[in-house]
Design an enzyme around this catalytic site. Structure first.
Site, PDB file in Angstrom:
ATOM      1  N   HIS A 101      37.679  40.742  48.554  1.00 53.16           N
ATOM      2  CA  HIS A 101      38.953  40.862  49.564  1.00 53.16           C
ATOM      3  C   HIS A 101      39.236  42.356  49.339  1.00 53.16           C
ATOM      4  O   HIS A 101      38.779  43.099  48.788  1.00 53.16           O
ATOM      5  CB  HIS A 101      40.042  40.007  48.932  1.00 53.16           C
ATOM      6  CG  HIS A 101      39.825  38.503  49.195  1.00 53.16           C
ATOM      7  ND1 HIS A 101      39.055  37.774  48.505  1.00 53.16           N
ATOM      8  CD2 HIS A 101      40.873  37.711  49.893  1.00 53.16           C
ATOM      9  CE1 HIS A 101      39.335  36.420  49.088  1.00 53.16           C
ATOM     10  NE2 HIS A 101      40.355  36.557  49.638  1.00 53.16           N
ATOM     11  N   SER A 147      44.425  35.314  53.217  1.00 58.21           N
ATOM     12  CA  SER A 147      44.314  36.140  52.055  1.00 58.21           C
ATOM     13  C   SER A 147      44.065  37.540  52.520  1.00 58.21           C
ATOM     14  O   SER A 147      44.422  38.395  51.637  1.00 58.21           O
ATOM     15  CB  SER A 147      43.145  35.681  51.003  1.00 58.21           C
ATOM     16  OG  SER A 147      42.157  35.553  51.533  1.00 58.21           O
TER      17      SER A 147
END
Length: 311
Positions: free
Chosen positions: A289, A58
Site C-alpha cells: 500500500h 485503502s
C-alpha cells in the site's frame, strides 16, 4: 472478496496493538502533525472549493500511515492520506473523507462492515452543494487486488524465474483478472453516475492507482513475485487504470487523474518508494500500500491537475 476482508482484519489487529504508542485521536494528532510538504501548500485556482468529499478504498484511506483516525478505526483512515493533503493544498476547503480500507464499488451505497464497527455508505457524505469529489475505487472489485497479493508470493518458489501467478489466473487462455477488470469498469461507471446524481455541480475526479512494480528488474526481498510476474503485475495495473479511464470517459462528466506515470521510479523496489513492500510497517504503511511519500505524490498529481485547469 474474502482475501481483501481478511487483510483488513490483520491490519486492524496490528493497528490496535500499537495504537497507544503511535497513533493519536484526530484532535491530538492535529496538534502534533508534521509540517505540510510542498504538495500541501495552497494552490491558486479560479474556483474556491467549499465542500470536498473523498470516496475510496485503502489506496485512498492510507492504512497505518500516522496518524490514524478513529471514525471508525477499522477503516484505517489516515490524517496524512492524499485527500487530507489535497484539502490542505486548497484554500478554504472543508474535507469530508469517508474512504475505507477494503471498500469496493458496492460500499458506495451499502454499509461496510469493518473490525470494531462499520462505515456508512460512502455516498451518504455527498450533498447537493458538494463541489469537489475524488473517487479512488475499483481495485477490490471481484477480489482482484486481494487475489494477487494473497496468491502470487506463495507461487514464486515453484518457478522463480517464470510467471507462475499469471499462469495460475489464466484459464483456457483467458486472464481471469483482466476479465474481472472489464466488469469493474461497468461498476465504476455506475459509481460515477451515482456521484453526479447526488452532487450535480461537483467536479468529479477518478483517481488511478500508482505503480507497484518496476518496469524492469526485480526485488524479491521486497516484492516477492516470480521474475516473470513483474511484467504481468504491471500489465494488470495498466489494464485497471485503462478501465478507470474508460469509465470516466463513458460517464462524460468525470475526469480520470492518472497517477501511474508520476509514480515511475517510486515503485516498491525504488529507493524513494511510494509503495510499501511485503512487510507491514506498523508505524508507517500497510504492505503493498502507499506510504506517506506515496500519498503526497498522488496529492501533488491531483493538485497539479486542478491548477493546470484553473479549477
Amino acid at each position: 472478496m474474502r482475501s481483501r476482508r481478511s487483510l483488513v482484519t490483520v491490519l486492524v489487529s496490528v493497528l490496535v496493538s500499537v495504537l497507544t504508542l503511535t497513533f493519536l485521536h484526530p484532535a491530538t494528532a492535529a496538534a502534533k502533525a508534521p509540517q505540510p510538504s510542498q504538495a500541501s501548500q495552497p494552490v491558486q485556482t479560479s474556483r474556491g472549493w467549499v465542500h470536498y468529499v473523498a470516496l475510496g478504498d485503502s489506496y485512498t484511506s492510507g492504512p497505518l500511515i500516522p496518524f490514524q483516525r478513529l471514525d471508525p478505526l477499522g477503516c484505517l483512515r489516515s490524517t496524512q492520506n492524499y485527500p487530507s493533503v489535497v484539502a490542505r493544498g486548497l484554500d478554504r476547503t472543508v474535507l469530508t473523507d469517508v474512504s475505507c480500507a477494503g471498500a469496493d464499488t458496492g460500499d458506495m451505497t451499502q454499509r461496510q462492515e469493518v473490525t470494531l464497527g462499520y462505515n456508512r455508505p460512502q455516498f451518504d457524505a455527498l450533498r447537493s452543494d458538494t463541489d469537489l469529489v475524488t473517487v479512488g475505487i475499483g481495485g477490490n472489485d471481484y477480489g482482484v487486488f486481494g487475489s494477487i497479493i494473497s496468491t502470487c508470493p506463495g507461487l514464486r518458489d515453484s518457478d522463480p524465474t517464470g510467471n507462475p501467478c499469471q499462469k495460475h489466473f489464466t484459464v483456457d487462455g483467458v486472464d481471469t483478472l483482466k476479465a474481472a477488470i472489464a466488469e469493474t469498469r461497468k461498476d465504476v461507471e455506475a459509481v460515477l453516475d451515482g456521484v453526479r446524481k447526488r452532487s450535480p455541480e461537483a467536479t468529479i475526479l477518478l483517481i488511478g492507482y500508482p505503480r507497484i512494480a518496476p518496469p524492469s528488474g526485480t526485488c524479491p526481498d521486497i516484492l516477492p513475485f516470480a521474475d516473470g510476474d513483474y511484467a504481468w503485475l504491471n500489465d494488470i495495473e495498466e489494464t485497471l487504470n485503462a478501465a478507470l479511464a474508460s469509465a470516466a470517459a463513458n460517464n462524460g462528466t468525470a475526469t480520470f487523474v492518472d497517477t501511474y506515470p508520476a509514480s515511475l521510479g517510486h515503485d516498491a523496489c525504488a529507493d524513494h518508494a511510494w509503495i510499501q513492500g511485503q512487510h507491514i510497517n506498523p508505524i508507517g504503511a500497510a504492505n503493498y500500500h502507499p506510504n506517506r511519500r506515496g500519498m503526497e505524490g498522488v496529492a501533488e498529481v491531483i493538485l497539479d491537475h486542478l491548477a493546470a485547469r484553473g479549477w
